[in-house]
Design an enzyme around this catalytic site. Structure first.
Site, PDB file in Angstrom:
ATOM      1  N   LYS A 118       0.816  -1.227   0.000  1.00  0.00           N
ATOM      2  CA  LYS A 118       0.000   0.000   0.000  1.00  0.00           C
ATOM      3  C   LYS A 118       0.845   1.271   0.000  1.00  0.00           C
ATOM      4  CE  LYS A 118      -0.952  -0.496   4.976  1.00  0.00           C
ATOM      5  NZ  LYS A 118      -0.482  -1.888   5.101  1.00  0.00           N
ATOM      6  N   THR A 119       2.023   1.248   0.636  1.00  0.00           N
ATOM      7  CA  THR A 119       2.875   2.444   0.597  1.00  0.00           C
ATOM      8  C   THR A 119       3.339   2.711  -0.830  1.00  0.00           C
ATOM      9  OG1 THR A 119       3.641   2.150   2.873  1.00  0.00           O
ATOM     10  CG2 THR A 119       5.013   3.490   1.426  1.00  0.00           C
ATOM     11  N   GLU A 162      -2.847   6.609   2.469  1.00  0.00           N
ATOM     12  CA  GLU A 162      -2.542   5.199   2.701  1.00  0.00           C
ATOM     13  C   GLU A 162      -3.414   4.715   3.857  1.00  0.00           C
ATOM     14  OE1 GLU A 162       1.142   2.440   4.284  1.00  0.00           O
ATOM     15  OE2 GLU A 162       1.588   4.110   2.940  1.00  0.00           O
TER      16      GLU A 162
END
Length: 454
Positions: A118-119, A162
């Site tokens: 996700k980052t 995020e």
């Protein structure tokens, strides 16, 4: 709570990657920012240089007066004096996720969720949109090289966030667009079992505003509960898939040219990505899907992908003479598989020494055999002690126990004070440091040693 009314804020755990992004947001808006953290780091020094006031002692006397709000991270222990004192006061005190929720409702939010990736995906998304001319803001879980920050400021109505599944934080968000890229089991200390964690991701997707969009990795569709897609349809939410053969957005004609991955996405041809690994191609596919749904021009998307320069500690490569060094945040078995696999594909003939620092006693316990499987794929393993973060030790769970599960001749547990001496005695041509704790403090010294021996 109105954002414009927040002029003086206090952050407990301000040095965390997510907390510091929030602090930077309010600092950019002209608020006076104060904070506490346990230790001084390069990041806290940067925050101070940006005008924030930070101290490193849990001392009630150091809490500033006339605060409009206090924000804290769930990683702060329950016996923290300052937090307990503020909880008993009349000052509004909220978790980081609650404040992100306030921001997500004040803007149009693109929220990127998943147990891993996700980052990278949120950073890719933010860069593609920013590069195209959309003046977005973003809150990231890592330092994006294009922004040299975990945060970017923008005046438009759009923000990229995020979305963190830890502590069910992402349930506070109200996205206009939600992106789901992975649902591997993790944080079982919070969720207890795999099904409960997957249920939590479904709750997140249902937080999407009526008439919004969901973008989901195609293979995850079959994991969703029966009838879940109908719930989204009832909210007039459009669902798009990416990644698979039958997906709305898919990768084709993938090849490797001049050190870069090159691929097509539908009518977008010859897209060039610097980051290695199929997992990163899929992450970019998701980011491109967001850009295309927002009707960014094709050539702008291609240019954005080409200029994306990665995230610190996400497969960062340093080459010096005959040596290659890679530093990566990988701390889950799936992430180890991706990092080690990418290194094998790039340098198939090099013997690999991996230094791994396990992160959390509970994660080591829950995925003991899976860690063993992935770490058995290297040539030599130097295993550091488990980084506890927020946890207390679990009897019988330690690096020695993990070492027993690893099918490898060259393996041992090493103390941090001995690590550099051991590394400098190695003849390997490929060295990797993997982990989410504080293993990255060795990266500058490893780079310097390689450079000196170039």
């Amino acid at each position: 709570m109105k954002l414009d009314a927040l002029k003086r804020l206090y952050f407990i755990g301000i040095g965390g990657i997510g907390m510091s992004a929030l602090a930077r947001y309010f600092n950019q808006r002209g608020a006076e920012i104060h904070g506490y953290d346990k230790t001084e780091t390069a990041l806290t020094k940067k925050l101070v240089s940006e005008g924030m006031k930070i101290h490193f002692e849990d001392d009630i006397a150091k809490i500033p007066e006339q605060l409009d709000a206090v924000v804290y991270t769930p990683a702060i222990p329950g016996d923290h004096q300052e937090l307990n004192h503020l909880m008993a006061s009349d000052i509004p005190v909220m978790k980081r996720s609650e404040m992100l929720g306030v921001i997500s409702r004040a803007k149009k939010c693109i929220a990127v969720a998943g147990t891993h990736g996700k980052t990278t995906t949120s950073s890719m998304t933010a860069h593609l949109l920013k590069h195209s001319g959309m003046d977005i803001s973003c809150f990231l879980g890592g330092i994006a090289n294009n922004f040299e920050s975990n945060y970017c400021y923008g005046e438009s109505e759009w923000t990229v966030i995020e979305a963190d599944e830890f502590d069910r934080s992402f349930h506070r968000l109200s996205p206009e667009i939600a992106v789901l890229i992975s649902m591997d089991p993790d944080h079982l200390d919070i969720y207890g079992e795999k099904n409960k964690m997957q249920e939590s991701f479904e709750i997140f997707l249902l937080k999407v505003n009526e008439g919004g969009k969901v973008i989901i990795q195609q293979d995850l569709i079959e994991l969703l509960d029966d009838g879940f897609l109908k719930k989204l349809k009832d909210k007039r939410v459009d669902v798009f898939t990416y990644g698979g053969e039958e997906a709305d957005f898919k990768i084709s004609n993938l090849r490797f040219e001049e050190g870069r991955q090159v691929f097509d996405q539908g009518d977008l041809k010859d897209v060039s990505l610097m980051m290695p690994g199929l997992h990163n191609t899929l992450n970019m596919c998701a980011a491109m899907a967001v850009a295309r749904i927002l009707e960014i021009e094709k050539e702008q998307i291609k240019a954005g992908v080409k200029t994306f320069s990665g995230i610190k500690r996400r497969f960062e490569i340093f080459e010096g003479g005959s040596m290659v060094y890679v530093d990566d945040y990988a701390h889950h078995p799936s992430e180890l598989r991706a990092a080690i696999g990418s290194a094998r594909s790039l340098w198939p003939d090099r013997e690999m020494t991996v230094i791994f620092q396990p992160h959390l006693f509970s994660r080591t316990r829950d995925f003991l055999s899976e860690f063993g499987d992935e770490l058995s794929k290297v040539d030599e393993l130097l295993l550091m002690d488990i980084y506890p973060a927020r946890e207390k030790p679990i009897p019988g769970i330690n690096s020695e126990r993990l070492l027993e599960t690893i099918d490898l001749k060259e393996k041992k547990v090493v103390k941090r004070e001995d690590l550099m001496k051991i590394i400098k005695g190695k003849k390997r041509k490929l060295i990797m440091t993997l982990g989410a704790g504080d293993i990255d403090v060795f990266a500058p010294e490893i780079r310097s040693w390689i450079k000196e021996n170039d």
